[in-house]
Design a protein around this motif. Structure first.
Motif, PDB file in Angstrom:
ATOM      1  N   VAL A  76      -3.466   2.335   7.148  1.00  0.00           N
ATOM      2  CA  VAL A  76      -3.668   3.284   6.046  1.00  0.00           C
ATOM      3  C   VAL A  76      -2.726   4.469   6.210  1.00  0.00           C
ATOM      4  CG1 VAL A  76      -5.296   4.906   5.011  1.00  0.00           C
ATOM      5  CG2 VAL A  76      -6.053   2.595   5.588  1.00  0.00           C
ATOM      6  N   VAL A  77      -2.634   5.003   7.420  1.00  0.00           N
ATOM      7  CA  VAL A  77      -1.744   6.135   7.678  1.00  0.00           C
ATOM      8  C   VAL A  77      -0.294   5.738   7.406  1.00  0.00           C
ATOM      9  CG1 VAL A  77      -0.825   7.675   9.458  1.00  0.00           C
ATOM     10  CG2 VAL A  77      -3.285   7.250   9.322  1.00  0.00           C
ATOM     11  N   ASN A  78       0.105   4.564   7.841  1.00  0.00           N
ATOM     12  CA  ASN A  78       1.478   4.099   7.623  1.00  0.00           C
ATOM     13  C   ASN A  78       1.788   4.001   6.138  1.00  0.00           C
ATOM     14  OD1 ASN A  78       3.471   1.530   9.358  1.00  0.00           O
ATOM     15  ND2 ASN A  78       4.068   3.158   7.951  1.00  0.00           N
ATOM     16  N   CYS A  79       0.821   3.542   5.341  1.00  0.00           N
ATOM     17  CA  CYS A  79       1.015   3.477   3.883  1.00  0.00           C
ATOM     18  C   CYS A  79       1.280   4.875   3.319  1.00  0.00           C
ATOM     19  CB  CYS A  79      -0.212   2.868   3.207  1.00  0.00           C
ATOM     20  SG  CYS A  79      -0.385   1.076   3.422  1.00  0.00           S
ATOM     21  N   LEU A  80       0.523   5.860   3.788  1.00  0.00           N
ATOM     22  CA  LEU A  80       0.702   7.214   3.274  1.00  0.00           C
ATOM     23  C   LEU A  80       1.946   7.886   3.840  1.00  0.00           C
ATOM     24  CD1 LEU A  80      -2.932   8.641   3.083  1.00  0.00           C
ATOM     25  CD2 LEU A  80      -1.626   7.340   1.401  1.00  0.00           C
ATOM     26  N   GLN A  81       2.450   7.396   4.957  1.00  0.00           N
ATOM     27  CA  GLN A  81       3.741   7.885   5.428  1.00  0.00           C
ATOM     28  C   GLN A  81       4.853   7.464   4.468  1.00  0.00           C
ATOM     29  OE1 GLN A  81       3.668   6.246   9.425  1.00  0.00           O
ATOM     30  NE2 GLN A  81       3.152   8.244  10.313  1.00  0.00           N
TER      31      GLN A  81
ATOM     32  N   VAL B 271      -2.719   1.333  -2.050  1.00  0.00           N
ATOM     33  CA  VAL B 271      -2.888   1.131  -0.611  1.00  0.00           C
ATOM     34  C   VAL B 271      -3.765  -0.091  -0.353  1.00  0.00           C
ATOM     35  CG1 VAL B 271      -3.744   2.156   1.533  1.00  0.00           C
ATOM     36  CG2 VAL B 271      -2.592   3.593  -0.165  1.00  0.00           C
ATOM     37  N   GLY B 272      -4.840  -0.229  -1.133  1.00  0.00           N
ATOM     38  CA  GLY B 272      -5.711  -1.394  -0.980  1.00  0.00           C
ATOM     39  C   GLY B 272      -4.987  -2.687  -1.262  1.00  0.00           C
ATOM     40  N   ALA B 273      -4.136  -2.678  -2.300  1.00  0.00           N
ATOM     41  CA  ALA B 273      -3.375  -3.887  -2.631  1.00  0.00           C
ATOM     42  C   ALA B 273      -2.412  -4.252  -1.513  1.00  0.00           C
ATOM     43  CB  ALA B 273      -2.614  -3.677  -3.942  1.00  0.00           C
ATOM     44  N   ALA B 274      -1.782  -3.253  -0.918  1.00  0.00           N
ATOM     45  CA  ALA B 274      -0.828  -3.518   0.167  1.00  0.00           C
ATOM     46  C   ALA B 274      -1.524  -4.107   1.385  1.00  0.00           C
ATOM     47  CB  ALA B 274      -0.098  -2.237   0.546  1.00  0.00           C
ATOM     48  N   LEU B 275      -2.739  -3.631   1.656  1.00  0.00           N
ATOM     49  CA  LEU B 275      -3.437  -4.042   2.881  1.00  0.00           C
ATOM     50  C   LEU B 275      -4.430  -5.174   2.651  1.00  0.00           C
ATOM     51  CD1 LEU B 275      -4.120  -0.514   4.443  1.00  0.00           C
ATOM     52  CD2 LEU B 275      -2.155  -2.035   4.783  1.00  0.00           C
TER      53      LEU B 275
ATOM     54  N   THR C  93     -12.982   1.010   0.407  1.00  0.00           N
ATOM     55  CA  THR C  93     -12.946   0.968   1.871  1.00  0.00           C
ATOM     56  C   THR C  93     -11.796   1.801   2.406  1.00  0.00           C
ATOM     57  OG1 THR C  93     -13.953  -1.226   1.930  1.00  0.00           O
ATOM     58  CG2 THR C  93     -12.725  -0.539   3.882  1.00  0.00           C
ATOM     59  N   VAL C  94     -10.646   1.675   1.754  1.00  0.00           N
ATOM     60  CA  VAL C  94      -9.471   2.440   2.178  1.00  0.00           C
ATOM     61  C   VAL C  94      -9.735   3.937   2.035  1.00  0.00           C
ATOM     62  CG1 VAL C  94      -7.071   2.962   1.633  1.00  0.00           C
ATOM     63  CG2 VAL C  94      -7.836   0.593   1.644  1.00  0.00           C
ATOM     64  N   ALA C  95     -10.294   4.344   0.902  1.00  0.00           N
ATOM     65  CA  ALA C  95     -10.587   5.753   0.675  1.00  0.00           C
ATOM     66  C   ALA C  95     -11.582   6.284   1.709  1.00  0.00           C
ATOM     67  CB  ALA C  95     -11.133   5.954  -0.733  1.00  0.00           C
ATOM     68  N   ARG C  96     -12.574   5.461   2.034  1.00  0.00           N
ATOM     69  CA  ARG C  96     -13.572   5.877   3.027  1.00  0.00           C
ATOM     70  C   ARG C  96     -12.936   6.031   4.403  1.00  0.00           C
ATOM     71  NH1 ARG C  96     -17.060   2.267   1.841  1.00  0.00           N
ATOM     72  NH2 ARG C  96     -16.510   0.755   3.459  1.00  0.00           N
TER      73      ARG C  96
ATOM     74  N   LEU D 206       3.089  -1.823   9.470  1.00  0.00           N
ATOM     75  CA  LEU D 206       3.053  -2.663   8.270  1.00  0.00           C
ATOM     76  C   LEU D 206       4.089  -3.771   8.387  1.00  0.00           C
ATOM     77  CD1 LEU D 206       2.874   0.034   5.434  1.00  0.00           C
ATOM     78  CD2 LEU D 206       0.973  -1.093   6.627  1.00  0.00           C
ATOM     79  N   ASP D 207       3.754  -4.921   7.837  1.00  0.00           N
ATOM     80  CA  ASP D 207       4.759  -5.991   7.802  1.00  0.00           C
ATOM     81  C   ASP D 207       5.618  -5.811   6.546  1.00  0.00           C
ATOM     82  OD1 ASP D 207       3.393  -7.123   5.575  1.00  0.00           O
ATOM     83  OD2 ASP D 207       2.178  -8.407   6.881  1.00  0.00           O
ATOM     84  N   ALA D 208       6.629  -6.659   6.402  1.00  0.00           N
ATOM     85  CA  ALA D 208       7.591  -6.509   5.310  1.00  0.00           C
ATOM     86  C   ALA D 208       6.916  -6.618   3.945  1.00  0.00           C
ATOM     87  CB  ALA D 208       8.701  -7.556   5.449  1.00  0.00           C
ATOM     88  N   ALA D 209       5.962  -7.531   3.822  1.00  0.00           N
ATOM     89  CA  ALA D 209       5.285  -7.715   2.533  1.00  0.00           C
ATOM     90  C   ALA D 209       4.452  -6.484   2.177  1.00  0.00           C
ATOM     91  CB  ALA D 209       4.394  -8.956   2.587  1.00  0.00           C
ATOM     92  N   GLN D 210       3.778  -5.908   3.152  1.00  0.00           N
ATOM     93  CA  GLN D 210       2.972  -4.716   2.893  1.00  0.00           C
ATOM     94  C   GLN D 210       3.850  -3.533   2.515  1.00  0.00           C
ATOM     95  OE1 GLN D 210       1.068  -4.795   6.740  1.00  0.00           O
ATOM     96  NE2 GLN D 210      -0.871  -5.567   5.895  1.00  0.00           N
ATOM     97  N   ARG D 211       4.964  -3.395   3.194  1.00  0.00           N
ATOM     98  CA  ARG D 211       5.901  -2.322   2.852  1.00  0.00           C
ATOM     99  C   ARG D 211       6.446  -2.512   1.439  1.00  0.00           C
ATOM    100  NH1 ARG D 211       8.339   0.978   6.383  1.00  0.00           N
ATOM    101  NH2 ARG D 211      10.286   0.834   5.210  1.00  0.00           N
ATOM    102  N   ALA D 212       6.734  -3.747   1.087  1.00  0.00           N
ATOM    103  CA  ALA D 212       7.281  -4.022  -0.239  1.00  0.00           C
ATOM    104  C   ALA D 212       6.294  -3.614  -1.331  1.00  0.00           C
ATOM    105  CB  ALA D 212       7.627  -5.503  -0.361  1.00  0.00           C
ATOM    106  N   VAL D 213       5.024  -3.856  -1.097  1.00  0.00           N
ATOM    107  CA  VAL D 213       4.014  -3.448  -2.083  1.00  0.00           C
ATOM    108  C   VAL D 213       3.982  -1.931  -2.218  1.00  0.00           C
ATOM    109  CG1 VAL D 213       1.543  -3.382  -2.612  1.00  0.00           C
ATOM    110  CG2 VAL D 213       2.578  -5.502  -1.770  1.00  0.00           C
ATOM    111  N   MET D 214       4.019  -1.243  -1.093  1.00  0.00           N
ATOM    112  CA  MET D 214       3.956   0.217  -1.136  1.00  0.00           C
ATOM    113  C   MET D 214       5.176   0.829  -1.821  1.00  0.00           C
ATOM    114  SD  MET D 214       1.118   1.304  -0.050  1.00  0.00           S
ATOM    115  CE  MET D 214       1.619   3.015  -0.224  1.00  0.00           C
TER     116      MET D 214
END
Length: 357
Positions: free
Chosen positions: A15-20, A30-34, A40-43, A156-164
């Motif tokens: 979650v932190v990496n997504c917000l970075q 963020v939820g879609a990426a992860l 859950t992510v917000a919590r 994050l992996d490449a796919a997660q980064r791509a979503v973000m």
């Protein structure tokens, strides 16, 4: 209220990496990426934020003036006064970070001021008279190759980064990008928005509007402009011990003027380089911050530096024993955020004298 027993797991780090990557990203993204429910992510983020483990903060980029000055100031302090001095300097609105460091300097601080004349006043009138300050040494940052603003956990992996990063424009940063429009002055509305982002970089538009007495449409438009032009820096930070990267070491180095840019490019490809600046004001003309999982790993990173950039000479080094303030947040002994100390580069010079104990 902070809870010292809270431990982070892989989802927290993700979650932190997504917000970075996108500090104000909606939880749906963020939820879609992860692959996790947005609730859950917000919590998870709320839990991290409440504990002071992670936070997002904003600050102005050099006051929109090309002559603005970022500087490293080293303070030599009497041993019995070092903590008191650090606590006083932490309250100054032009001080971005305060670190207790090993070696000849007691405290290393990073400041951003409007120009060199203001830096002189800061040193002579704000810091110099503080009881226990024995000496000061300053180094102007003349070029930023990398900054902690862009340092990432890399979980994050490449796919997660791509979503973000899908559909987003390249991040514009007033400290590091020539694309930033720093010729435009900040008006009073810009200032209100930036200072509120200093309290919470993810503060909702509705809250900013209510606090500033503005319409939501005005805040939304100004915020988009400030971020899009690089006149505000948004940064997601995390307590270093909780991040798994608890060690930071500063290196002062020298390279021939004609080699510096090439050396900085090489350094930018090496893992563990958190900061790389070109500086002036002494024999060293490069300043690096290395980050590592352990002291043993730090020695490995330094050895790799010697192999990769043999034309760079390391003149001095110091360990960060404790981070006391980082980019507008006062930190506790565990490096967790206790409270916001928004960075106010517009502060009246009379008001930024260090308060008496």
């Amino acid at each position: 209220m902070q809870d010292s027993v809270i431990a982070t797991d892989e989802l927290d780090l993700a979650v932190v990496n997504c917000l970075q990557l996108q500090p104000r990203a909606p939880w749906t993204l963020v939820g879609a990426a992860l692959g996790v429910d947005p609730v859950t992510v917000a919590r998870r983020w709320q839990r991290l934020s409440d504990a002071g483990i992670a936070w997002v903060a904003g600050r102005a980029s050099g006051q929109g003036r090309p002559e603005s000055c970022l500087a490293v100031v080293e303070l030599s302090c009497s041993a019995g006064e070092t903590l008191a001095i650090a606590e006083r300097v932490t309250e100054l609105p032009h001080v971005l970070s305060v670190e207790h460091t090993s070696g000849p300097r007691s405290l290393t601080i990073l400041v951003e001021v409007r120009d060199l004349a203001f830096l002189s006043r800061f040193l002579l009138e704000s810091v110099g008279p503080v009881p226990g300050v024995v000496a000061t040494s300053s180094h102007a940052v003349t070029k930023i190759y990398s900054m902690g603003d862009h340092w990432q956990l890399h979980v994050l992996d490449a796919a997660q980064r791509a979503v973000m990063l899908r559909g987003t424009r390249p991040r514009v940063d007033g400290l590091t990008s020539e694309q930033a429009d720093l010729s435009r002055p900040y008006d009073e509305v810009d200032r209100q928005v930036v200072l509120l982002l200093g309290e919470d970089g993810r503060m909702p538009v509705a809250t900013i509007a209510a606090r500033a007495g503005l319409s939501e449409s005005t805040v939304r438009r100004r915020l988009a402009n400030l971020v899009g032009t690089g006149r505000v820096v948004l940064r997601c930070d995390m307590a270093l011990p909780d991040s798994g990267w608890p060690i930071i070491s500063w290196l002062w180095a020298h390279a021939d003027a004609g080699d510096i840019d090439a050396i900085a490019t090489t350094l930018g490809r090496l893992p563990g380089i958190r900061v790389c600046w070109r500086i002036s004001g002494g024999h060293s003309n490069l300043m690096l911050a290395l980050t590592a999982h352990s002291l043993h790993e730090l020695s490995i990173v330094e050895a790799r530096l010697a192999d990769e950039v043999p034309r760079m000479t390391i003149n001095d080094r110091s360990m960060v024993l404790r981070s006391i303030k980082r980019m507008g947040r006062a930190l506790d002994l565990d490096g967790r955020s206790m409270r916001a100390v928004p960075l106010d580069i517009w502060a009246d010079p009379v008001a930024w004298r260090a308060p008496a104990r």
